[in-house]
Scaffold this active site. Structure first.
Site, PDB file in Angstrom:
ATOM      1  N   HIS A 162      16.526  40.254 -11.800  1.00 37.62           N
ATOM      2  CA  HIS A 162      17.978  40.415 -11.870  1.00 37.62           C
ATOM      3  C   HIS A 162      18.320  41.879 -11.664  1.00 37.62           C
ATOM      4  CE1 HIS A 162      19.726  36.473 -13.169  1.00 37.62           C
ATOM      5  NE2 HIS A 162      18.441  36.211 -13.166  1.00 37.62           N
ATOM      6  N   CYS A 171      25.716  38.326 -15.945  1.00 44.55           N
ATOM      7  CA  CYS A 171      25.003  37.961 -17.167  1.00 44.55           C
ATOM      8  C   CYS A 171      25.987  38.085 -18.313  1.00 44.55           C
ATOM      9  CB  CYS A 171      23.808  38.891 -17.361  1.00 44.55           C
ATOM     10  SG  CYS A 171      23.063  38.750 -18.983  1.00 44.55           S
ATOM     11  N   HIS A 190      11.010  36.892  -9.922  1.00 43.01           N
ATOM     12  CA  HIS A 190      12.439  36.592 -10.083  1.00 43.01           C
ATOM     13  C   HIS A 190      13.076  37.756 -10.845  1.00 43.01           C
ATOM     14  CE1 HIS A 190      15.780  33.624 -11.028  1.00 43.01           C
ATOM     15  NE2 HIS A 190      15.959  34.475 -12.010  1.00 43.01           N
TER      16      HIS A 190
HETATM   17 ZN    ZN Z   1      17.593  34.270 -13.323  1.00 42.47          ZN
END
Ligand code: ZN
Length: 302
Positions: A205, A236, A203
């Site tokens: 970003h 974010c 995962h």
């Molecule tokens: Zn995330």
């Protein structure tokens, strides 16, 4: 057969961090379109207290809708036993627990130490029964943390080993976009040595633009399951102007161009992106492939 498996996390990771609320009916249409594009796994929401994250208040209704889509694995996130019970009650096929390797992040995010969080997941695994949902332990902030800074690899390793005991799969998450490809290779290889095939997902970003590079590094390390969000939706709060997850459209393009089957149709994916744009037009979304279009003579992996 797919060579790589992509889980779309935009409806959860993306919308949870978006500035604009997507209406429930628009979410349903978007998820239907994502599945129609070939996404076989979608993280549709999070069972957190609605007061905390209003964008996730309709998750039970969204799970119910997603379950009507044939062949779709419906994933939901839960931060504790209470969230797990709600997710199971709604009928999620897979429930993901974020377990932060950063002590500071864990305490501020779920008000528990990483060890206490592991115990929550252990309880849920014991509660689920025979035909219960699949359980994934995602070691979050595995590559660094905005609150704590560096996260020791030994901490990540310890959590991954603990979770592998009772989870169906373990993922490593770069929650805040600190990872680089060399670090990705090192950490996935270290964890793989300890827990073998229990290590499944990555995962990433795209906060610093390294989402695709990190995904490729993980692929080369044997990872075949990736989270991504359409349009890099999310952002974010600690990094203004930064996009959210690795962008689904670009990730699919990269793998397909390499001859690796994702099972996802790029044109249909672009159609789903239109629905996202229409539903929250003010929200910034990203992606190189949708803007540039497919290269002349492009062929998907066959
Ligand atoms: Zn995330």
């Amino acid at each position: 057969m797919r060579d790589v498996h992509i889980c779309e996390v935009g409806p959860r990771d993306g919308l949870q961090n978006a500035k604009h609320l997507m209406p429930t009916e628009a979410k349903k249409r978007w998820i239907t379109a994502l599945a129609a594009a070939g996404l076989e796994e979608i993280e549709v929401g999070s069972f957190v207290p609605p007061k905390l994250i209003p964008a996730m208040a309709d998750t039970a209704e969204i799970v119910t809708h997603a379950r009507t889509i044939a062949g779709l694995k419906v994933v939901a996130l839960a931060p504790n036993v209470k969230g797990f019970e709600r997710a199971r009650g709604a009928g999620a096929h897979k429930i993901t627990f974020p377990v932060s390797a950063s002590r500071k992040h864990s305490e501020s995010n779920v008000r528990m130490t990483p060890e206490q969080m592991v115990e929550q997941v252990r309880q849920c695994a014991a509660l689920r029964g025979k035909d219960g949902p699949e359980i994934e332990g995602a070691v979050s902030t595995a590559f660094g943390c905005t609150l704590q800074g560096a996260v020791p690899e030994a901490d990540v390793l310890r959590l991954a080993v603990a979770l592998a005991e009772f989870c169906d799969g373990v993922a490593l998450a770069d929650t805040v976009g600190y990872a680089n490809p060399a670090q990705v290779k090192r950490l996935f290889s270290l964890v793989r040595k300890e827990i073998g095939s229990k290590l499944e997902g990555a995962h990433f970003h795209n906060t610093r633009g390294l989402g695709l590079a990190n995904a490729l590094a993980a692929y080369e390390e044997g990872v075949r399951a990736f989270d991504a969000s359409m349009g890099g939706l999310g952002g974010c709060p600690f990094a203004p102007g930064a996009s959210g997850n690795v962008i689904t459209e670009d990730l699919v393009f990269m793998f397909e161009a390499m001859g690796l089957k994702t099972g996802i149709d790029l044109q249909k994916l672009f159609a789903a992106r239109k629905l996202l744009e229409q539903a929250i037009p003010e929200e910034p979304i990203y992606g190189h492939t949708p803007l540039a279009g497919l290269p002349k003579g492009f062929r998907a992996a066959a």
